[in-house]
Design a protein around this motif. Structure first.
Motif, PDB file in Angstrom:
ATOM      1  N   ASP A   1      13.410   0.563   8.532  1.00 58.52           N
ATOM      2  CA  ASP A   1      12.732   1.350   9.034  1.00 58.52           C
ATOM      3  C   ASP A   1      12.346   2.316   7.145  1.00 58.52           C
ATOM      4  O   ASP A   1      11.424   2.007   7.249  1.00 58.52           O
ATOM      5  CB  ASP A   1      12.641   2.901   9.420  1.00 58.52           C
ATOM      6  N   TYR A   2      13.472   2.641   6.649  1.00 58.43           N
ATOM      7  CA  TYR A   2      13.497   3.190   5.511  1.00 58.43           C
ATOM      8  C   TYR A   2      12.647   1.867   4.597  1.00 58.43           C
ATOM      9  O   TYR A   2      11.670   2.987   3.896  1.00 58.43           O
ATOM     10  CB  TYR A   2      15.163   3.409   5.292  1.00 58.43           C
ATOM     11  N   TYR A   3      12.780   0.803   4.477  1.00 53.67           N
ATOM     12  CA  TYR A   3      12.432   0.025   3.401  1.00 53.67           C
ATOM     13  C   TYR A   3      10.623  -0.129   4.101  1.00 53.67           C
ATOM     14  O   TYR A   3       9.866  -0.430   2.906  1.00 53.67           O
ATOM     15  CB  TYR A   3      13.084  -1.066   3.304  1.00 53.67           C
ATOM     16  N   GLY A   4      10.600  -0.261   4.765  1.00 47.12           N
ATOM     17  CA  GLY A   4       9.704  -0.403   5.072  1.00 47.12           C
ATOM     18  C   GLY A   4       8.471   0.893   4.983  1.00 47.12           C
ATOM     19  O   GLY A   4       7.006   0.343   4.441  1.00 47.12           O
ATOM     20  N   ARG A   5       8.942   1.966   4.993  1.00 52.00           N
ATOM     21  CA  ARG A   5       7.704   3.572   5.171  1.00 52.00           C
ATOM     22  C   ARG A   5       8.474   3.275   3.386  1.00 52.00           C
ATOM     23  O   ARG A   5       7.081   4.263   2.527  1.00 52.00           O
ATOM     24  CB  ARG A   5       8.799   4.677   5.509  1.00 52.00           C
ATOM     25  N   TYR A   6       9.133   2.595   3.029  1.00 51.66           N
ATOM     26  CA  TYR A   6       9.380   3.304   1.173  1.00 51.66           C
ATOM     27  C   TYR A   6       8.524   2.209   0.920  1.00 51.66           C
ATOM     28  O   TYR A   6       7.679   2.735  -0.384  1.00 51.66           O
ATOM     29  CB  TYR A   6      10.822   2.591   0.697  1.00 51.66           C
TER      30      TYR A   6
ATOM     31  N   LEU B   1       6.744  15.193  -9.978  1.00 50.34           N
ATOM     32  CA  LEU B   1       7.270  14.959  -8.458  1.00 50.34           C
ATOM     33  C   LEU B   1       6.249  14.809  -7.542  1.00 50.34           C
ATOM     34  O   LEU B   1       5.751  15.946  -7.042  1.00 50.34           O
ATOM     35  CB  LEU B   1       8.313  14.711  -8.716  1.00 50.34           C
ATOM     36  N   ARG B   2       6.533  13.329  -6.710  1.00 50.05           N
ATOM     37  CA  ARG B   2       5.843  13.799  -5.614  1.00 50.05           C
ATOM     38  C   ARG B   2       6.423  13.413  -4.531  1.00 50.05           C
ATOM     39  O   ARG B   2       7.182  13.005  -4.024  1.00 50.05           O
ATOM     40  CB  ARG B   2       4.826  12.036  -5.700  1.00 50.05           C
ATOM     41  N   GLU B   3       5.928  14.275  -3.418  1.00 50.22           N
ATOM     42  CA  GLU B   3       6.575  14.907  -2.060  1.00 50.22           C
ATOM     43  C   GLU B   3       6.529  13.517  -1.346  1.00 50.22           C
ATOM     44  O   GLU B   3       5.758  13.276  -0.213  1.00 50.22           O
ATOM     45  CB  GLU B   3       6.338  15.798  -1.328  1.00 50.22           C
ATOM     46  N   THR B   4       7.380  12.493  -1.554  1.00 49.78           N
ATOM     47  CA  THR B   4       7.091  10.901  -0.573  1.00 49.78           C
ATOM     48  C   THR B   4       8.720  10.509  -1.101  1.00 49.78           C
ATOM     49  O   THR B   4       9.225  10.277  -2.591  1.00 49.78           O
ATOM     50  CB  THR B   4       5.277  10.554  -1.600  1.00 49.78           C
ATOM     51  N   LEU B   5       8.380   9.438   0.218  1.00 55.94           N
ATOM     52  CA  LEU B   5       9.523   8.565   0.041  1.00 55.94           C
ATOM     53  C   LEU B   5       9.171   7.592  -1.645  1.00 55.94           C
ATOM     54  O   LEU B   5       8.054   7.358  -1.103  1.00 55.94           O
ATOM     55  CB  LEU B   5       9.700   7.558   1.242  1.00 55.94           C
ATOM     56  N   GLY B   6       9.861   6.988  -2.200  1.00 50.82           N
ATOM     57  CA  GLY B   6       9.523   6.453  -3.597  1.00 50.82           C
ATOM     58  C   GLY B   6       9.650   6.602  -4.662  1.00 50.82           C
ATOM     59  O   GLY B   6       9.170   6.535  -6.058  1.00 50.82           O
ATOM     60  N   TRP B   7       9.020   8.461  -4.845  1.00 48.48           N
ATOM     61  CA  TRP B   7       9.160   9.076  -6.085  1.00 48.48           C
ATOM     62  C   TRP B   7       9.755   9.042  -7.174  1.00 48.48           C
ATOM     63  O   TRP B   7       9.506   9.218  -8.355  1.00 48.48           O
ATOM     64  CB  TRP B   7       9.578  10.699  -5.778  1.00 48.48           C
TER      65      TRP B   7
ATOM     66  N   GLY C   1       3.130   2.457  -2.277  1.00 50.55           N
ATOM     67  CA  GLY C   1       1.971   1.902  -2.878  1.00 50.55           C
ATOM     68  C   GLY C   1       1.464   0.956  -2.461  1.00 50.55           C
ATOM     69  O   GLY C   1       0.309  -0.123  -2.876  1.00 50.55           O
ATOM     70  N   LEU C   2       2.633  -0.374  -2.580  1.00 49.17           N
ATOM     71  CA  LEU C   2       2.491  -1.853  -2.351  1.00 49.17           C
ATOM     72  C   LEU C   2       1.794  -2.142  -1.518  1.00 49.17           C
ATOM     73  O   LEU C   2       1.012  -2.501  -0.057  1.00 49.17           O
ATOM     74  CB  LEU C   2       4.104  -2.268  -2.344  1.00 49.17           C
TER      75      LEU C   2
ATOM     76  N   GLN D   1      13.882  14.367   5.633  1.00 46.19           N
ATOM     77  CA  GLN D   1      12.976  13.283   4.869  1.00 46.19           C
ATOM     78  C   GLN D   1      13.402  12.246   3.728  1.00 46.19           C
ATOM     79  O   GLN D   1      13.766  13.594   3.198  1.00 46.19           O
ATOM     80  CB  GLN D   1      11.772  12.766   5.420  1.00 46.19           C
ATOM     81  N   PRO D   2      13.653  11.422   3.681  1.00 46.22           N
ATOM     82  CA  PRO D   2      14.323  10.475   2.422  1.00 46.22           C
ATOM     83  C   PRO D   2      13.217  10.668   1.518  1.00 46.22           C
ATOM     84  O   PRO D   2      11.820  10.794   1.645  1.00 46.22           O
ATOM     85  CB  PRO D   2      14.818   9.178   2.856  1.00 46.22           C
TER      86      PRO D   2
END
Length: 284
Positions: free
Chosen positions: A209-214, A164-170, A219-220, A69-70
């Motif tokens: 999907d990438y941008y929506g999840r990002y 670093l956070r294990e998440t999209l957007g880190w 946290g927006l 996962q990105p």
């Protein structure tokens, strides 16, 4: 200052030697490198062994393949590599990719920047890609942002932001949090880092999907997520792209997927985004 460099690597047999060679050729030599072999099925392990067998500054660890996962995959590998080391022994913590070529003075220049500027929490250069036989600026981000393939954090800053956070957007979460804590992010444009392959080329997730999840994992809030979605849709000149991004964002909210940031951190990120929005769009 002493550097700890963590390099996640998955099936990088064609690229990794360029990265490790560029580290061996650094004018600054007080560093340790941990290459995390993240479930590679090619000859990545053999490439790593050529360095660990002959240079004590290079170590390795093997992982079962992380979920592809990105964002979360590469940070998961990084964090596993970090756990093998005692951070008390280092002053700078680096997350480098396995497909970059560093200029010979990269670490030396970073050390000088950190020593002479105690407010610097994150420092790096600019990414360049090859086009028609020439290396040109990648241009995929603003020139005030240190990109994910070549992050170098002052240890105190790294600890303060919680790593670093294990998440999209880190890659943006860290920048916002460190600034909120009074640290500065600094790009040194004279440091031109060559990127061998295009980032994200091996992800199967659709752009919308990438941008929506990002936007969700960043946290927006809904208002800022919709504004950001409209900006991406405008770039693509596609109304349907906007609605597809929103659909992915709302799906994440409906499922209440876990965020890797606290409520306070989420507020700081939204405040930063709102300030940027007012400055760029509303001239306030």
């Amino acid at each position: 200052m002493r550097f700890l460099i963590i390099i996640p690597a998955h099936n990088e047999e064609e690229n990794l030697s360029f990265t490790l060679d560029s580290l061996q050729q650094q004018s600054f030599r007080d560093f340790k490198t941990v290459v995390v072999n993240d479930g590679s099925t090619d000859r990545t392990a053999e490439v790593i062994k050529k360095y660990t067998d002959h240079d004590s500054r290079f170590e390795t660890m093997d992982l079962q393949k992380s979920a592809h996962q990105p964002g979360s995959k590469v940070v998961n590998a990084f964090n596993n590599g970090l756990k093998t080391q005692n951070m008390d022994e280092f002053d700078v913590i680096c997350k480098f990719d396995a497909d970059i070529i560093l200029p010979g003075n990269y670490l030396e220049t970073l050390e000088s920047a950190f020593k002479n500027n105690p407010e610097y929490g994150l420092v790096g250069g600019l990414l360049y890609v090859e086009q028609d036989g020439k290396w040109v600026y990648e241009g995929n981000s603003n020139k005030q942002h240190v990109r994910g393939p070549m992050k170098a954090y002052r240890k105190e800053c790294f600890i303060q932001i919680g790593g670093l956070r294990e998440t999209l957007g880190w890659d943006n979460i860290d920048s916002i949090l460190l600034e909120n804590m009074g640290w500065k992010e600094m790009v040194l444009p004279e440091l031109q880092v060559k990127l061998i392959k295009v980032k994200g080329a091996d992800y199967t997730i659709r752009p919308a999907d990438y941008y929506g999840r990002y936007f969700y994992f960043l946290g927006l809030n809904r208002f800022l997520a919709y504004i950001a979605s409209s900006k991406e849709a405008a770039k693509s000149r596609s109304v349907s792209f906007f609605f597809n991004i929103i659909k992915a964002y709302e799906a994440c909210k409906t499922e209440k997927l876990e965020l890797k940031i606290s409520k306070e951190e989420q507020q700081a990120i939204n405040d930063k985004r709102w300030k940027t929005l007012k400055k760029k769009w509303l001239n306030m």
